[in-house]
Write a protein that holds these residues in place. Structure first.
Motif, PDB file in Angstrom:
ATOM      1  N   LEU A 232       0.843  -1.201   0.000  1.00  0.00           N
ATOM      2  CA  LEU A 232       0.000   0.000   0.000  1.00  0.00           C
ATOM      3  C   LEU A 232       0.875   1.247   0.000  1.00  0.00           C
ATOM      4  CD1 LEU A 232      -2.833   1.362   0.383  1.00  0.00           C
ATOM      5  CD2 LEU A 232      -2.396   1.215   2.848  1.00  0.00           C
ATOM      6  N   SER A 233       0.572   2.187  -0.875  1.00  0.00           N
ATOM      7  CA  SER A 233       1.257   3.480  -0.878  1.00  0.00           C
ATOM      8  C   SER A 233       0.586   4.357   0.180  1.00  0.00           C
ATOM      9  CB  SER A 233       1.152   4.139  -2.246  1.00  0.00           C
ATOM     10  OG  SER A 233       1.695   5.449  -2.223  1.00  0.00           O
ATOM     11  N   LEU A 234       1.358   4.823   1.182  1.00  0.00           N
ATOM     12  CA  LEU A 234       0.786   5.537   2.319  1.00  0.00           C
ATOM     13  C   LEU A 234       1.459   6.887   2.529  1.00  0.00           C
ATOM     14  CD1 LEU A 234      -1.117   5.443   4.870  1.00  0.00           C
ATOM     15  CD2 LEU A 234       0.892   4.560   6.105  1.00  0.00           C
ATOM     16  N   GLY A 235       0.661   7.953   2.512  1.00  0.00           N
ATOM     17  CA  GLY A 235       1.129   9.287   2.869  1.00  0.00           C
ATOM     18  C   GLY A 235       0.500   9.718   4.183  1.00  0.00           C
ATOM     19  N   TRP A 236       1.205  10.586   4.904  1.00  0.00           N
ATOM     20  CA  TRP A 236       0.757  11.017   6.236  1.00  0.00           C
ATOM     21  C   TRP A 236       0.886  12.540   6.312  1.00  0.00           C
ATOM     22  CZ3 TRP A 236      -1.395   8.266  10.186  1.00  0.00           C
ATOM     23  CH2 TRP A 236      -1.452   8.867  11.452  1.00  0.00           C
ATOM     24  N   GLY A 237      -0.243  13.257   6.309  1.00  0.00           N
ATOM     25  CA  GLY A 237      -0.216  14.714   6.326  1.00  0.00           C
ATOM     26  C   GLY A 237      -0.244  15.274   7.727  1.00  0.00           C
ATOM     27  N   ALA A 281      -8.566  26.359   3.397  1.00  0.00           N
ATOM     28  CA  ALA A 281      -8.728  26.018   1.980  1.00  0.00           C
ATOM     29  C   ALA A 281      -7.417  25.493   1.406  1.00  0.00           C
ATOM     30  CB  ALA A 281      -9.210  27.227   1.189  1.00  0.00           C
ATOM     31  N   ASP A 282      -6.304  26.074   1.832  1.00  0.00           N
ATOM     32  CA  ASP A 282      -5.002  25.583   1.386  1.00  0.00           C
ATOM     33  C   ASP A 282      -4.696  24.215   1.988  1.00  0.00           C
ATOM     34  OD1 ASP A 282      -4.199  27.639  -0.327  1.00  0.00           O
ATOM     35  OD2 ASP A 282      -3.557  28.892   1.348  1.00  0.00           O
ATOM     36  N   VAL A 283      -5.132  23.986   3.219  1.00  0.00           N
ATOM     37  CA  VAL A 283      -4.923  22.674   3.838  1.00  0.00           C
ATOM     38  C   VAL A 283      -5.671  21.596   3.057  1.00  0.00           C
ATOM     39  CG1 VAL A 283      -5.310  21.284   5.902  1.00  0.00           C
ATOM     40  CG2 VAL A 283      -4.529  23.641   6.123  1.00  0.00           C
ATOM     41  N   GLY A 284      -6.927  21.875   2.708  1.00  0.00           N
ATOM     42  CA  GLY A 284      -7.686  20.916   1.916  1.00  0.00           C
ATOM     43  C   GLY A 284      -7.026  20.635   0.578  1.00  0.00           C
ATOM     44  N   ALA A 285      -6.544  21.694  -0.064  1.00  0.00           N
ATOM     45  CA  ALA A 285      -5.865  21.533  -1.348  1.00  0.00           C
ATOM     46  C   ALA A 285      -4.552  20.771  -1.192  1.00  0.00           C
ATOM     47  CB  ALA A 285      -5.609  22.901  -1.975  1.00  0.00           C
ATOM     48  N   ALA A 286      -3.862  20.983  -0.071  1.00  0.00           N
ATOM     49  CA  ALA A 286      -2.609  20.271   0.173  1.00  0.00           C
ATOM     50  C   ALA A 286      -2.855  18.774   0.349  1.00  0.00           C
ATOM     51  CB  ALA A 286      -1.908  20.847   1.399  1.00  0.00           C
ATOM     52  N   PHE A 287      -3.917  18.422   1.063  1.00  0.00           N
ATOM     53  CA  PHE A 287      -4.257  17.007   1.205  1.00  0.00           C
ATOM     54  C   PHE A 287      -4.557  16.379  -0.161  1.00  0.00           C
ATOM     55  CE2 PHE A 287      -5.184  17.331   5.875  1.00  0.00           C
ATOM     56  CZ  PHE A 287      -4.449  16.219   6.259  1.00  0.00           C
ATOM     57  N   ALA A 288      -5.300  17.097  -1.002  1.00  0.00           N
ATOM     58  CA  ALA A 288      -5.622  16.585  -2.331  1.00  0.00           C
ATOM     59  C   ALA A 288      -4.355  16.393  -3.162  1.00  0.00           C
ATOM     60  CB  ALA A 288      -6.584  17.534  -3.040  1.00  0.00           C
ATOM     61  N   ALA A 289      -3.436  17.352  -3.072  1.00  0.00           N
ATOM     62  CA  ALA A 289      -2.184  17.246  -3.822  1.00  0.00           C
ATOM     63  C   ALA A 289      -1.342  16.086  -3.321  1.00  0.00           C
ATOM     64  CB  ALA A 289      -1.400  18.559  -3.708  1.00  0.00           C
ATOM     65  N   LEU A 290      -1.298  15.896  -2.009  1.00  0.00           N
ATOM     66  CA  LEU A 290      -0.530  14.790  -1.442  1.00  0.00           C
ATOM     67  C   LEU A 290      -1.109  13.445  -1.883  1.00  0.00           C
ATOM     68  CD1 LEU A 290       1.636  13.623   0.420  1.00  0.00           C
ATOM     69  CD2 LEU A 290       0.099  14.022   2.357  1.00  0.00           C
ATOM     70  N   LEU A 291      -2.429  13.337  -1.846  1.00  0.00           N
ATOM     71  CA  LEU A 291      -3.059  12.091  -2.267  1.00  0.00           C
ATOM     72  C   LEU A 291      -2.797  11.814  -3.738  1.00  0.00           C
ATOM     73  CD1 LEU A 291      -5.060   9.822  -1.203  1.00  0.00           C
ATOM     74  CD2 LEU A 291      -6.841  11.132  -2.381  1.00  0.00           C
ATOM     75  N   ASP A 292      -2.798  12.854  -4.541  1.00  0.00           N
ATOM     76  CA  ASP A 292      -2.626  12.717  -5.989  1.00  0.00           C
ATOM     77  C   ASP A 292      -1.173  12.468  -6.378  1.00  0.00           C
ATOM     78  OD1 ASP A 292      -3.718  12.571  -8.525  1.00  0.00           O
ATOM     79  OD2 ASP A 292      -3.667  14.733  -8.889  1.00  0.00           O
ATOM     80  N   LEU A 348       6.605  19.215   1.155  1.00  0.00           N
ATOM     81  CA  LEU A 348       5.330  19.627   0.576  1.00  0.00           C
ATOM     82  C   LEU A 348       5.536  20.415  -0.717  1.00  0.00           C
ATOM     83  CD1 LEU A 348       2.219  19.865   0.899  1.00  0.00           C
ATOM     84  CD2 LEU A 348       2.630  21.947   2.234  1.00  0.00           C
ATOM     85  N   THR A 349       6.510  21.309  -0.727  1.00  0.00           N
ATOM     86  CA  THR A 349       6.718  22.137  -1.908  1.00  0.00           C
ATOM     87  C   THR A 349       7.554  21.435  -2.977  1.00  0.00           C
ATOM     88  OG1 THR A 349       8.638  23.190  -0.862  1.00  0.00           O
ATOM     89  CG2 THR A 349       6.502  24.270  -0.586  1.00  0.00           C
ATOM     90  N   ASP A 350       8.636  20.775  -2.578  1.00  0.00           N
ATOM     91  CA  ASP A 350       9.561  20.196  -3.547  1.00  0.00           C
ATOM     92  C   ASP A 350       9.092  18.852  -4.109  1.00  0.00           C
ATOM     93  OD1 ASP A 350      11.026  22.389  -2.890  1.00  0.00           O
ATOM     94  OD2 ASP A 350      12.613  21.309  -1.829  1.00  0.00           O
ATOM     95  N   GLU A 351       8.533  18.008  -3.245  1.00  0.00           N
ATOM     96  CA  GLU A 351       8.150  16.669  -3.686  1.00  0.00           C
ATOM     97  C   GLU A 351       6.681  16.588  -4.100  1.00  0.00           C
ATOM     98  OE1 GLU A 351       9.618  13.387  -1.271  1.00  0.00           O
ATOM     99  OE2 GLU A 351      10.937  14.805  -0.222  1.00  0.00           O
ATOM    100  N   VAL A 352       5.799  17.162  -3.271  1.00  0.00           N
ATOM    101  CA  VAL A 352       4.374  17.149  -3.621  1.00  0.00           C
ATOM    102  C   VAL A 352       4.086  18.192  -4.688  1.00  0.00           C
ATOM    103  CG1 VAL A 352       2.024  17.437  -2.707  1.00  0.00           C
ATOM    104  CG2 VAL A 352       3.776  16.299  -1.319  1.00  0.00           C
ATOM    105  N   GLY A 353       4.858  19.287  -4.698  1.00  0.00           N
ATOM    106  CA  GLY A 353       4.659  20.344  -5.679  1.00  0.00           C
ATOM    107  C   GLY A 353       3.534  21.301  -5.329  1.00  0.00           C
ATOM    108  N   PHE A 354       3.255  21.444  -4.027  1.00  0.00           N
ATOM    109  CA  PHE A 354       2.137  22.286  -3.601  1.00  0.00           C
ATOM    110  C   PHE A 354       2.614  23.670  -3.192  1.00  0.00           C
ATOM    111  CE2 PHE A 354      -0.455  24.081  -0.190  1.00  0.00           C
ATOM    112  CZ  PHE A 354      -1.694  24.132  -0.818  1.00  0.00           C
ATOM    113  N   SER A 355       1.826  24.693  -3.540  1.00  0.00           N
ATOM    114  CA  SER A 355       2.060  26.049  -3.054  1.00  0.00           C
ATOM    115  C   SER A 355       0.727  26.631  -2.603  1.00  0.00           C
ATOM    116  CB  SER A 355       2.688  26.932  -4.135  1.00  0.00           C
ATOM    117  OG  SER A 355       1.847  26.992  -5.286  1.00  0.00           O
ATOM    118  N   ALA A 356       0.755  27.363  -1.501  1.00  0.00           N
ATOM    119  CA  ALA A 356      -0.466  27.900  -0.905  1.00  0.00           C
ATOM    120  C   ALA A 356      -1.033  29.044  -1.740  1.00  0.00           C
ATOM    121  CB  ALA A 356      -0.194  28.370   0.513  1.00  0.00           C
ATOM    122  N   ARG A 357      -2.335  29.174  -1.700  1.00  0.00           N
ATOM    123  CA  ARG A 357      -3.027  30.263  -2.395  1.00  0.00           C
ATOM    124  C   ARG A 357      -3.090  31.518  -1.537  1.00  0.00           C
ATOM    125  NH1 ARG A 357      -9.528  30.114  -3.824  1.00  0.00           N
ATOM    126  NH2 ARG A 357      -9.747  32.311  -4.413  1.00  0.00           N
TER     127      ARG A 357
END
Length: 382
Positions: A232-237, A281-292, A348-357
């Protein structure tokens, strides 16, 4: 289309995560007692009931899982026995999901998993005593006390500080070497100097001071071991401090905005402690990015910049036009108050590629405007 099963989708973080997942092209199915808006399918179930939980997971037949549900009631979740129930339910949830064919899961953790006892404390002169003014005030006052941990869904201000010395029987310090290897040499700083400054990377030691933090930390350790054996691929936010429209009572930004907009006095500490806040809203988006993504192991979800609590309250005071109602120094801080708690967000920024709005000022402006509209609408209802 990727199909994701979301728990806690109607909650403070969950509703933003659902919207972000839909925007990413997921077919979103939810499980729980309340159907979130915007989902493609809903499975009504009590997540603490094993029969209902397993039936819903099997019916969803999802490839992805985002598990956000937990006990988060301000004032009680730090030491609530319910944490044990949610730990057991979460273990079975993930196992059932994997055995039903699921391949990728992300679970919500907390910065309260970290060992905060190595962080520099606030200077003694900043551990204030209540003023006579606070002791003499009436019922119309809102008392905003010492800071507390993230609790999964924001900073609670009405409960004991979780950074007290941990129970001696809690697990020993832990370093996840696989995460350390995934990080760049600079991003992997779990060294004592960074920790003393309150700058926490994912490889910083975990030694929780509360039942809530211990439950999350224990769940992560077991799930990581299970995921390694089950394919199982598992991420932990790991959540830090949250704010935004719709906060439940007992949290800093929402309580402060409501009080000042209502013309109530706000008794608080001097606010010198620095904390890492991120708009929900950024937290929700970060979770979505991590899952994806395919990123595994713990990933800090924060802004990466801790700011003084005083700055947050002063901004809210200016936005509401009532800075005169804030009584800085009217509340004490506990002797174990960390001077700073800040997320290292390079995974979060380098590997997941997420940036806050949202930047902090923009996010607070949007939040106060939302509370102003909500209070105005409530007052207009006959």
């Amino acid at each position: 289309m990727k199909r994701v099963l979301v728990t806690g989708g109607a909650g403070f973080v969950g509703r933003h995560a659902v919207a972000a997942l839909v925007a990413r092209g997921f077919e979103v199915q939810a499980i729980g007692r309340t159907a979130p808006k915007g989902v493609h399918a809903f499975h009504a179930a009590d997540l603490l009931d094993p029969v209902q939980r397993r039936a819903a997971v099997q019916a969803a037949s999802a490839s992805h899982l985002l598990h956000l549900a937990w006990v988060t009631t301000p004032g009680r979740y730090w030491q609530a026995p319910d944490n044990l129930d949610w730990t057991a339910a979460s273990l079975d949830l993930v196992r059932t999901f994997r055995e039903a064919g699921g391949t990728r899961a992300v679970v919500a953790g907390t910065c309260a998993e970290y060992d905060w006892t190595g962080i520099n404390l606030l200077p003694r002169e900043e551990l204030e005593s209540p003023s006579p003014r606070t002791r003499g005030e009436g019922r119309d006052d809102l008392v905003v006390g010492a800071t507390s941990g993230s609790g999964g869904e924001g900073a609670s201000w009405t409960e004991p500080h979780p950074a007290a010395p941990p129970h001696p029987r809690l697990p020993p310090r832990f370093r996840d070497d696989r995460v350390a290897e995934a990080l760049s040499p600079r991003a992997g700083r779990g060294d004592a100097a960074a920790i003393r400054e309150g700058h926490l990377s994912e490889v910083a030691p975990c030694r929780p001071a509360t039942l809530y933090g211990a439950a999350k930390d224990g769940l992560r350790r077991i799930l990581q071991a299970y995921a390694a054996t089950a394919g199982l691929s598992l991420g932990w936010g790991r959540l830090f401090y949250l704010y935004g429209p719709g906060e439940t009572p007992g949290r800093l930004v929402g309580d402060a905005a409501r009080a000042l907009l209502a013309g109530q006095r706000l008794a608080t500490s001097e606010g010198r402690q620095r904390r890492d806040f991120l708009h929900v809203a950024d937290v929700g988006a970060a979770f979505a990015a991590l899952l994806d993504s395919g990123v595994e192991g713990p990933v800090n979800l924060g802004s990466g910049e801790a700011v003084p609590v005083r700055r947050i309250l002063e901004t809210i005071g200016a936005l509401t036009g009532r800075p005169d109602l804030i009584d800085f120094g009217a509340r004490p801080l506990g002797p174990t108050e960390p001077a700073c708690i800040e997320a290292d967000i390079r995974r979060l920024t380098d590997e997941v590629g997420f940036s806050a709005r949202y930047g902090l000022e923009q996010g607070l402006e949007q939040t106060v405007a939302a509370w102003r509209a909500a209070l105005s609408n409530a007052a207009s209802i006959p």
